[in-house]
Design a protein around this motif. Sequence first.
Motif, PDB file in Angstrom:
ATOM      1  N   TYR A  12    -118.064  74.345 -49.410  1.00 46.95           N
ATOM      2  CA  TYR A  12    -117.532  75.224 -50.451  1.00 46.95           C
ATOM      3  C   TYR A  12    -116.983  76.504 -49.834  1.00 46.95           C
ATOM      4  N   LEU A  13    -117.727  77.060 -48.884  1.00 50.98           N
ATOM      5  CA  LEU A  13    -117.307  78.299 -48.230  1.00 50.98           C
ATOM      6  C   LEU A  13    -115.966  78.109 -47.524  1.00 50.98           C
ATOM      7  N   ALA A  14    -115.826  77.012 -46.795  1.00 50.26           N
ATOM      8  CA  ALA A  14    -114.574  76.746 -46.077  1.00 50.26           C
ATOM      9  C   ALA A  14    -113.411  76.566 -47.047  1.00 50.26           C
ATOM     10  N   ASP A  15    -113.660  75.857 -48.157  1.00 46.53           N
ATOM     11  CA  ASP A  15    -112.587  75.629 -49.132  1.00 46.53           C
ATOM     12  C   ASP A  15    -112.173  76.924 -49.827  1.00 46.53           C
ATOM     13  N   GLU A  16    -113.149  77.781 -50.135  1.00 46.64           N
ATOM     14  CA  GLU A  16    -112.808  79.053 -50.777  1.00 46.64           C
ATOM     15  C   GLU A  16    -111.948  79.915 -49.849  1.00 46.64           C
ATOM     16  N   ARG A  17    -112.302  79.929 -48.575  1.00 50.44           N
ATOM     17  CA  ARG A  17    -111.508  80.692 -47.609  1.00 50.44           C
ATOM     18  C   ARG A  17    -110.094  80.134 -47.516  1.00 50.44           C
ATOM     19  N   ALA A  18    -109.983  78.806 -47.500  1.00 44.82           N
ATOM     20  CA  ALA A  18    -108.659  78.181 -47.391  1.00 44.82           C
ATOM     21  C   ALA A  18    -107.822  78.454 -48.639  1.00 44.82           C
ATOM     22  N   GLU A  19    -108.439  78.382 -49.820  1.00 43.26           N
ATOM     23  CA  GLU A  19    -107.690  78.614 -51.059  1.00 43.26           C
ATOM     24  C   GLU A  19    -107.238  80.062 -51.162  1.00 43.26           C
ATOM     25  N   ALA A  20    -108.090  80.993 -50.744  1.00 48.26           N
ATOM     26  CA  ALA A  20    -107.681  82.402 -50.743  1.00 48.26           C
ATOM     27  C   ALA A  20    -106.485  82.603 -49.817  1.00 48.26           C
ATOM     28  N   ALA A  21    -106.508  81.923 -48.656  1.00 47.89           N
ATOM     29  CA  ALA A  21    -105.384  82.035 -47.715  1.00 47.89           C
ATOM     30  C   ALA A  21    -104.109  81.454 -48.314  1.00 47.89           C
ATOM     31  N   ARG A  26    -102.669  84.013 -50.668  1.00 47.21           N
ATOM     32  CA  ARG A  26    -102.079  85.133 -49.920  1.00 47.21           C
ATOM     33  C   ARG A  26    -100.754  84.732 -49.281  1.00 47.21           C
ATOM     34  N   ASP A  27    -100.689  83.502 -48.759  1.00 50.31           N
ATOM     35  CA  ASP A  27     -99.431  83.034 -48.158  1.00 50.31           C
ATOM     36  C   ASP A  27     -98.340  82.912 -49.212  1.00 50.31           C
ATOM     37  N   LEU A  28     -98.696  82.414 -50.389  1.00 47.24           N
ATOM     38  CA  LEU A  28     -97.712  82.315 -51.466  1.00 47.24           C
ATOM     39  C   LEU A  28     -97.245  83.697 -51.906  1.00 47.24           C
ATOM     40  N   ALA A  29     -98.158  84.662 -51.915  1.00 46.37           N
ATOM     41  CA  ALA A  29     -97.812  86.013 -52.360  1.00 46.37           C
ATOM     42  C   ALA A  29     -96.779  86.657 -51.439  1.00 46.37           C
ATOM     43  N   GLN A  30     -96.759  86.260 -50.168  1.00 42.00           N
ATOM     44  CA  GLN A  30     -95.790  86.832 -49.236  1.00 42.00           C
ATOM     45  C   GLN A  30     -94.358  86.501 -49.620  1.00 42.00           C
ATOM     46  N   ASN A  31     -94.172  85.375 -50.332  1.00 41.16           N
ATOM     47  CA  ASN A  31     -92.829  84.957 -50.735  1.00 41.16           C
ATOM     48  C   ASN A  31     -92.501  85.349 -52.170  1.00 41.16           C
ATOM     49  N   ARG A  32     -93.349  86.150 -52.781  1.00 43.12           N
ATOM     50  CA  ARG A  32     -93.129  86.585 -54.160  1.00 43.12           C
ATOM     51  C   ARG A  32     -93.063  88.104 -54.227  1.00 43.12           C
ATOM     52  N   ARG A  43    -107.224  68.325 -48.366  1.00 43.54           N
ATOM     53  CA  ARG A  43    -106.344  68.794 -49.437  1.00 43.54           C
ATOM     54  C   ARG A  43    -106.067  70.292 -49.301  1.00 43.54           C
ATOM     55  N   SER A  44    -107.103  71.076 -49.031  1.00 43.20           N
ATOM     56  CA  SER A  44    -106.913  72.523 -48.898  1.00 43.20           C
ATOM     57  C   SER A  44    -106.062  72.854 -47.680  1.00 43.20           C
ATOM     58  N   ARG A  45    -106.262  72.105 -46.570  1.00 44.68           N
ATOM     59  CA  ARG A  45    -105.451  72.361 -45.379  1.00 44.68           C
ATOM     60  C   ARG A  45    -103.989  71.978 -45.608  1.00 44.68           C
ATOM     61  N   PHE A  46    -103.766  70.897 -46.351  1.00 47.37           N
ATOM     62  CA  PHE A  46    -102.398  70.492 -46.669  1.00 47.37           C
ATOM     63  C   PHE A  46    -101.715  71.547 -47.540  1.00 47.37           C
ATOM     64  N   LEU A  47    -102.459  72.063 -48.518  1.00 44.31           N
ATOM     65  CA  LEU A  47    -101.917  73.142 -49.353  1.00 44.31           C
ATOM     66  C   LEU A  47    -101.549  74.355 -48.510  1.00 44.31           C
ATOM     67  N   GLY A  48    -102.428  74.702 -47.569  1.00 43.21           N
ATOM     68  CA  GLY A  48    -102.157  75.843 -46.710  1.00 43.21           C
ATOM     69  C   GLY A  48    -100.909  75.640 -45.870  1.00 43.21           C
ATOM     70  N   PHE A  49    -100.721  74.429 -45.351  1.00 39.76           N
ATOM     71  CA  PHE A  49     -99.515  74.128 -44.559  1.00 39.76           C
ATOM     72  C   PHE A  49     -98.262  74.300 -45.408  1.00 39.76           C
ATOM     73  N   LEU A  50     -98.287  73.737 -46.626  1.00 37.30           N
ATOM     74  CA  LEU A  50     -97.119  73.860 -47.501  1.00 37.30           C
ATOM     75  C   LEU A  50     -96.850  75.316 -47.865  1.00 37.30           C
ATOM     76  N   ALA A  51     -97.910  76.068 -48.143  1.00 34.89           N
ATOM     77  CA  ALA A  51     -97.737  77.464 -48.542  1.00 34.89           C
ATOM     78  C   ALA A  51     -97.134  78.293 -47.412  1.00 34.89           C
ATOM     79  N   VAL A 111     -96.426  73.540 -54.168  1.00 33.05           N
ATOM     80  CA  VAL A 111     -97.729  74.075 -53.774  1.00 33.05           C
ATOM     81  C   VAL A 111     -98.506  74.505 -55.011  1.00 33.05           C
ATOM     82  N   LEU A 112     -97.838  75.187 -55.928  1.00 33.89           N
ATOM     83  CA  LEU A 112     -98.510  75.640 -57.148  1.00 33.89           C
ATOM     84  C   LEU A 112     -98.956  74.453 -57.998  1.00 33.89           C
ATOM     85  N   ALA A 113     -98.125  73.401 -58.042  1.00 28.81           N
ATOM     86  CA  ALA A 113     -98.507  72.223 -58.815  1.00 28.81           C
ATOM     87  C   ALA A 113     -99.748  71.567 -58.220  1.00 28.81           C
TER      88      ALA A 113
END
Length: 398
Positions: free
Chosen positions: A52-61, A64-70, A109-117, A125-127
Amino acid sequence: MSQHAKSDPQASGTASASSASTNGPADGAAASNPAASRPEPSAADIKRWRQYLADERAEAAVYRDLAQNRTGEERAILLALAEAEGRHEAHWLKLLGEHAGKARHASLRSRFLGFLARHFGSVFVLALAQRAEGRSPYTREPSATPAMAADEQIHEEVVRGLATRGRNRLAGTFRAAVFGANDGLVSNLSLVMGMAATGVGSGVVLLSGISGLLAGAFSMGAGEFVSVRSQRELLDATRPTQVTLVAAPQLDIEHNELLLVYLARGMSREAAEHRVAERMGLFTCDCDPSLSLHPELPETEDEHEAVGTAWGAALSSFCFFASGAIVPIIPFLFGMTGIGALIVAAVLVGIALLATGGTVGLLSGTSPLTRGLRQLAIGLGAAGVTYLLGMAFGAVIA
C-alpha cells in the motif's frame, strides 16, 4: 502502639512510593506511546502495508507528473490529489514503524501509469487513474481508516471529472479517427470475405477491397464534413444577434416587441422587462448581459467542449477509414490467395480491432480488454455472417 500506629502510615507511604517508582514509568510510557500497546503486526500485515505504501507513493508521483503538464485550476486539483495520497502514505508509514524497511516496487499498474504520466500526460492516464481509484482495496482493508476509503471514492469522482474534460477536448477529430478506423476494418473485411466466399478469383477480391476502401473513405470523409459543419451552423444559429442594439433606438417606447425577444431567449418576464428598459435607455446600467450579444467582447469557447473543424474531422475520418480498410487486403497485395489469405486478413483485422476497442475502453474509463474483445466479436461476427451469405449467393449463381 502509638508509635507503631504513627510508623504504619510512614511505612505504607514508603511502600506506595516504592510501588509508584517501580510501575509508574512503564505506565506513563504506555500512556504516552499507544504503539507500545499495539500488537506486533504479522508478516502478512507488513507485506500488505508495504505494498500500500509503495502504491500511494507511486500514485502521488503520477498526479505530480500530470500537474507539470497542466496550468491553473487543473494543476491545483492534481497537486491536491497528490497531497491526499501523501496523507495515506503517512498512515502506512506510521503503522509500519520500524518495519517500513526498504521501499518496495509499486504494482505494475501504478508503474505503468507513472510511465505514461511522465512521457505522455494524456487523457489515457486520467482514464486509467479513474479505474485505479475505483478499485481501491481500502473499503475491505481493516487497517485503513474510514476516511481513507472515503477519500478514494471521492478521488475517483475528481479524476472522472478531469478525464471528462480531456475526452471532450478530443471530441470531433479524434472521434472521427477512432471510429473511422474501426468502420474501415469491419466493412472491408466483410466485403473481402463475402466476395471470396462467392468463388471469384483473388484479383477480383483485391479490386473489390480497393473499391470498398476508396468508396468508404470518401463516404466517411464527406459524412464527417457535413456532420461537423452542420453542428457548427446549428450553434451559430442559436447565438443572439445584434438586432436589439441596432433597432432599439428606433422602436416605439410603448408599442414594441423587444420584450418578446428576451422572453424567447429564456429570460423571466421580470428580467426581460428590465432588459427592455435598459435597451430603451430608461436605465443606464447593463445588469444582466448574459442573453444579449456584445460584439465588443472577444468570442470565447469553452476549452472543455470542442466541436472540431469540419475539414479536420473529414480528413482524419478519410485517412483512418482508409488505414483500417487497407488491413484486410494486405495479404492479397502480397500475392496470397485462397483460404490462407482470408485467415491472415482475419488475424490482422482482429489485432487491429482489439487495439481500437481497447482505446475506446481506456477513454471511457472501462476495461480495455473487455471493450477490445467486444469489438473483436462484433467485427469478426459481421465478417463471418457476410462470408456465409457470400457462399450462399455463390452457390445460387453457380
